[in-house]
Design a protein around this motif. Structure first.
Motif, PDB file in Angstrom:
ATOM      1  N   CYS A  78       0.819  -1.210   0.000  1.00 42.54           N
ATOM      2  CA  CYS A  78       0.000   0.000   0.000  1.00 42.54           C
ATOM      3  C   CYS A  78       0.851   1.258   0.000  1.00 42.54           C
ATOM      4  O   CYS A  78       0.411   2.310  -0.444  1.00 42.54           O
ATOM      5  CB  CYS A  78      -0.925   0.012   1.214  1.00 42.54           C
ATOM      6  SG  CYS A  78      -2.156  -1.283   1.164  1.00 42.54           S
ATOM      7  N   THR A 124      -5.768   7.235  -8.133  1.00 42.95           N
ATOM      8  CA  THR A 124      -5.608   6.346  -9.278  1.00 42.95           C
ATOM      9  C   THR A 124      -6.357   6.861 -10.487  1.00 42.95           C
ATOM     10  O   THR A 124      -6.459   6.180 -11.497  1.00 42.95           O
ATOM     11  CB  THR A 124      -6.130   4.944  -8.927  1.00 42.95           C
ATOM     12  OG1 THR A 124      -7.480   5.055  -8.477  1.00 42.95           O
ATOM     13  CG2 THR A 124      -5.279   4.307  -7.859  1.00 42.95           C
ATOM     14  N   ALA A 171     -14.892   3.332  -9.202  1.00 38.33           N
ATOM     15  CA  ALA A 171     -14.296   1.995  -9.223  1.00 38.33           C
ATOM     16  C   ALA A 171     -12.774   2.080  -9.212  1.00 38.33           C
ATOM     17  O   ALA A 171     -12.101   1.299  -8.524  1.00 38.33           O
ATOM     18  CB  ALA A 171     -14.784   1.233 -10.454  1.00 38.33           C
ATOM     19  N   GLY A 179     -11.350   3.070  -5.694  1.00 38.57           N
ATOM     20  CA  GLY A 179     -11.402   2.045  -4.660  1.00 38.57           C
ATOM     21  C   GLY A 179     -11.980   2.512  -3.347  1.00 38.57           C
ATOM     22  O   GLY A 179     -11.637   1.985  -2.287  1.00 38.57           O
ATOM     23  N   SER A 192     -20.188  -3.923   0.594  1.00 31.17           N
ATOM     24  CA  SER A 192     -20.720  -3.158  -0.546  1.00 31.17           C
ATOM     25  C   SER A 192     -22.241  -3.284  -0.580  1.00 31.17           C
ATOM     26  O   SER A 192     -22.821  -3.758  -1.561  1.00 31.17           O
ATOM     27  CB  SER A 192     -20.119  -3.665  -1.861  1.00 31.17           C
ATOM     28  OG  SER A 192     -18.718  -3.519  -1.871  1.00 31.17           O
TER      29      SER A 192
END
Length: 429
Positions: free
Chosen positions: A17, A24, A184, A187, A393
């Protein structure tokens, strides 16, 4: 960088990490904003990596390391002290729920930001982008006008923030898809403001239908009204009259109504639609200038559900006085009725559940003490909070928003062409 690792077995994950400290989302202007990366692990372990260059120095206000037992700090963009949906629903929901903390608010100027800061007792920012830069914010709630959603949502995602965005997500399918893809890639956890999906009464009705409690569904019919989108349009609501903003009776009231019907009764396989103008001439702004209405203020949809039951939905604007909402699902062995209503529309208040004519008790849990305006919104926040804590989720996210946006484009097409449309990428449930 500072890393807090809950057990030694996380060492490899921590090293991996450390390589990811920025957004991103490529080439985004907010890609260099310090961000916090959180990873939930099956054993309940927790890893936090926070850039020490953030305002909070990588730690909470008291200078202590934060773990998942601490409250998520929420910044609300569009929280005016003068009134509005964010003040009436988002702020009280955040303040009432355990595990959440109102950390900041943002408006569209310094004076209104200062007023909001005084009213809510937290820092106030003159723009949503300024709030996104705040290192003390974990979750950004976007409660602005729809044309402003994209810029703030993308900035928040690029900064590694979790996002709650009010519905509609974007001004068209392309914007919705762009934000879903960015979420997406980032994250993080996101939630779309289709708050009736978190209503305890709606969840109970959904489960009853799915369990076969009323037998095979035969039909579902909804009547949905709002005092909005009538002939009088105050200045602050004139943007709703521009079709390009994707914020009108069909995309707001119609979408909430259709989404609720599909939540309870199941997905559509096809539909036909009729859009009309009950009030073709509006009186706009303080001057009450008469001009033609460019959007629609009445919607009729009929379709076939996946169970082969028939669906009919009627949505009407400009209804003053009582603003009823009813959704009845009739099965072979029984029926369910959801009803309620609020001046802003069905999504803005509680709904009640009856089965075969008898009121049904519904356990509202931690939402029980919230106001009617805040209860359903509180359900979305609670789900988002739990998702972040548990790495789950369960929240309805941006992918669903894309599907519902696609369904709405088919509603417009069906009315314009007079032809039925067949399901293609519509909401599954």
């Amino acid at each position: 960088m500072a890393a807090a690792v809950s057990d030694p077995s996380s060492t490899v994950l921590a090293k991996a990490c450390m390589l990811v400290s920025r957004s991103t989302i490529p080439n985004h202007p907010f890609a260099d904003i310090p961000r916090t990366l959180r990873f939930s692990r099956p054993a309940g372990c927790y890893l936090e990596i926070r850039d020490r260059s953030s305002r909070s120095g990588g730690f909470g206000r008291a200078g202590k390391e934060r773990d998942m037992r601490d409250a998520l700090r929420v910044g609300v963009v569009g929280a005016s002290a003068r009134g509005g949906w964010a003040r009436d629903s988002h702020v009280p929901a955040i303040q009432a729920l355990k595990g959440l903390e109102l950390a900041a608010v943002a408006t569209n100027g310094r004076a209104t930001a200062d007023a909001a800061s005084r009213a809510f007792g937290v820092p106030g920012f003159p723009s949503g982008l300024d709030l996104v830069r705040d290192g003390d914010v974990d979750v950004v709630a976007v409660c602005t006008r729809v044309p402003d959603h994209r810029e703030i949502v993308l900035a928040a995602l690029a900064a590694g923030k979790h996002v709650y965005c009010e519905w509609p997500l974007g001004c068209d399918i392309a914007e919705a898809e762009e934000m879903a893809a960015a979420a997406a890639a980032a994250g993080v956890h996101v939630a779309i403001g289709l708050q009736l999906r978190r209503s305890p009464a709606v969840l109970t009705a959904r489960d009853l239908v799915a369990s076969g409690a009323i037998g095979r569904p035969l039909s579902a019919s909804a009547l949905s009204t709002t005092m909005g989108f009538g002939p009088e349009v105050p200045s602050q609501f004139l943007y709703l009259e521009d079709p390009a903003n994707f914020a009108n009776l069909v995309t707001i009231q119609g979408a909430h109504t259709l989404d609720l019907a599909l939540t309870v009764a199941g997905p559509l396989t096809d539909l036909g639609a009729l859009l009309t103008r009950q009030f073709p001439i509006i009186r706009a702004g303080d001057a009450r200038e008469e001009r033609p209405r460019a959007t629609f203020d009445h919607l009729l949809v009929h379709g076939t559900l996946g169970s082969e039951a028939a669906l009919s939905v009627g949505v009407s604007g400009g209804r003053t006085g009582s603003t009823p909402f009813r959704l009845e699902v009739v099965g072979e062995t029984g029926s369910l009725l959801l009803e309620g209503g609020a001046p802003r529309g069905l999504q803005s208040g509680r709904v009640r559940l009856s089965r075969d004519g008898s009121p049904q008790p519904v356990d509202e849990g931690e939402l029980a003490d919230l106001s009617d305006a805040a209860a359903n919104v509180g359900g979305v926040y609670a789900a988002l909070r739990d998702d972040v804590r548990e790495g789950a989720s369960t929240s309805v996210g941006f992918d669903h928003a894309v599907r519902l946006t696609r369904l709405l484009t088919e509603v417009f097409a069906a009315s314009e062409t007079g032809r039925r449309r067949t399901a293609d990428g519509w909401p599954v449930r």
